[in-house]
Write an enzyme that holds these catalytic residues in place. Structure first.
Site, short mmCIF file in Angstrom:
data_model
loop_
_atom_site.label_atom_id
_atom_site.label_comp_id
_atom_site.label_asym_id
_atom_site.label_seq_id
_atom_site.Cartn_x
_atom_site.Cartn_y
_atom_site.Cartn_z
N ALA A 165 -9.32 6.28 -24.21
CA ALA A 165 -9.93 7.57 -23.86
C ALA A 165 -9.26 8.70 -24.62
O ALA A 165 -9.92 9.64 -25.09
CB ALA A 165 -9.83 7.79 -22.35
N TYR A 166 -7.95 8.63 -24.75
CA TYR A 166 -7.19 9.65 -25.48
C TYR A 166 -7.59 9.69 -26.95
O TYR A 166 -7.88 10.75 -27.51
CB TYR A 166 -5.70 9.34 -25.33
CG TYR A 166 -4.79 10.21 -26.16
CD1 TYR A 166 -4.53 11.53 -25.80
CD2 TYR A 166 -4.15 9.70 -27.30
CE1 TYR A 166 -3.67 12.32 -26.56
CE2 TYR A 166 -3.30 10.48 -28.05
CZ TYR A 166 -3.06 11.79 -27.67
OH TYR A 166 -2.21 12.56 -28.43
N ARG A 167 -7.61 8.53 -27.57
CA ARG A 167 -7.95 8.46 -28.99
C ARG A 167 -9.38 8.91 -29.26
O ARG A 167 -9.66 9.54 -30.29
CB ARG A 167 -7.72 7.04 -29.50
CG ARG A 167 -6.25 6.67 -29.62
CD ARG A 167 -6.06 5.21 -29.96
NE ARG A 167 -4.67 4.93 -30.34
CZ ARG A 167 -4.18 3.71 -30.53
NH1 ARG A 167 -4.98 2.65 -30.37
NH2 ARG A 167 -2.92 3.54 -30.89
N SER A 169 -11.05 11.12 -27.40
CA SER A 169 -11.10 12.57 -27.21
C SER A 169 -10.58 13.30 -28.43
O SER A 169 -11.09 14.36 -28.81
CB SER A 169 -10.29 12.97 -25.96
OG SER A 169 -8.89 12.81 -26.16
#
Length: 274
Positions: A165-167, A169
């Site tokens: 999810a971080y990557r 975003s």
């Protein structure tokens, strides 16, 4: 061209790379507007910098996970300040620890997508609609470890994994950077990965150790900012101090269009009231 004598908003100024960047730009003779989520922390930082520079920096407070908070901050700043020369969208939230559960913001959006992408987009787009003069440069801080967006699940509701999810975003931030650069060709609008495994709260929380210093990331941001202004570079992704190639999806017009169409209704309540 040295980055001096400019009004610069640095989001996420109270920790890590944002703090080091704010300090470096202040030391180089710029007026830096500090931003933090905690009013207490950002006031303390303003006081600390005042003791060094003799001038108390302007400071603002907003929680980037809340679009209402972002909009309130931008409108208040626009009422006090007619223009900014530079916006450094540095603030973000990390992947969290392995196995952490998916989180949603008060707006009902997945937290990493909201803070790392929607927050900077809302801040910048609203500022551009309210300011008397657009900034000379907009620099969006991202990462080198990007992961392709799934347009059928932008909010990571299926098989949630924090690092993915971080990557995603952070890749969304790059897609928007390129889109914004096309919309405003006279501005220097770029994305930068300031360095890997630097000693920040995100890295310590995720990996338990770090190798570099936040000051290394601040130097990369300063160098990219100066190059962007001096060479009028725009629509670029930098890996530390050098232009590099982002994830292939960032260069796909259809993907950028799909992200734009998905984003517009999410930000409509904020941008419609401008």
């Amino acid at each position: 061209m040295p980055a001096r004598g400019m009004k610069v908003l640095v989001t996420g100024s109270t920790d890590g790379i944002g703090r080091a960047t704010a300090k470096l730009l202040l030391e180089r003779g710029n007026e830096v507007i500090l931003h933090g989520r905690s009013s207490e922390k950002v006031r303390e930082l303003a006081h600390e910098f005042e003791l060094v520079t003799g001038t108390r920096p302007r400071h603002v407070v907003a929680d980037l996970s809340s679009l209402a908070s972002v909009a309130s901050m931008v409108r208040a700043l626009a009422a006090e300040l007619p223009a900014l020369d530079v916006i450094v969208n540095n603030a973000g939230v990390g992947p969290g620890k392995k196995g952490d559960a998916r989180e949603e913001t008060e707006d009902g959006y997945e937290k990493r997508f909201a803070v790392n992408y929607l927050g900077p987009v809302a801040l910048t787009e609203l500022w551009l609609s309210l300011c008397q003069r657009p900034p000379k440069a907009i620099l969006n801080v991202t990462v080198s470890g990007q992961e392709t967006l799934d347009f059928e699940d932008l909010m990571s509701t299926r098989g949630y994994e924090g690092l993915r999810a971080y990557r995603r975003s952070k890749l969304a931030l790059i897609l928007w950077t390129f889109d914004l650069a096309q919309k405003y060709p006279d501005l220097a609008i770029n994305a930068v990965h300031p360095g890997a495994m630097l000693d920040t709260k995100i890295v310590r929380e995720t990996f338990g150790q770090s190798w570099g210093k936040p000051e290394d990331g601040a130097r990369a941001i300063r160098v990219v900012l100066e190059r962007s202004l001096d060479e009028q570079l725009t629509g670029e992704y930098f890996d530390v101090e050098r232009p590099a190639r982002a994830n292939a999806q960032a260069y796909d017009d259809r993907a950028r269009g799909a992200l734009r169409r998905a984003t517009e209704p999410l930000l409509a309540p904020v941008l419609a009231a401008r």
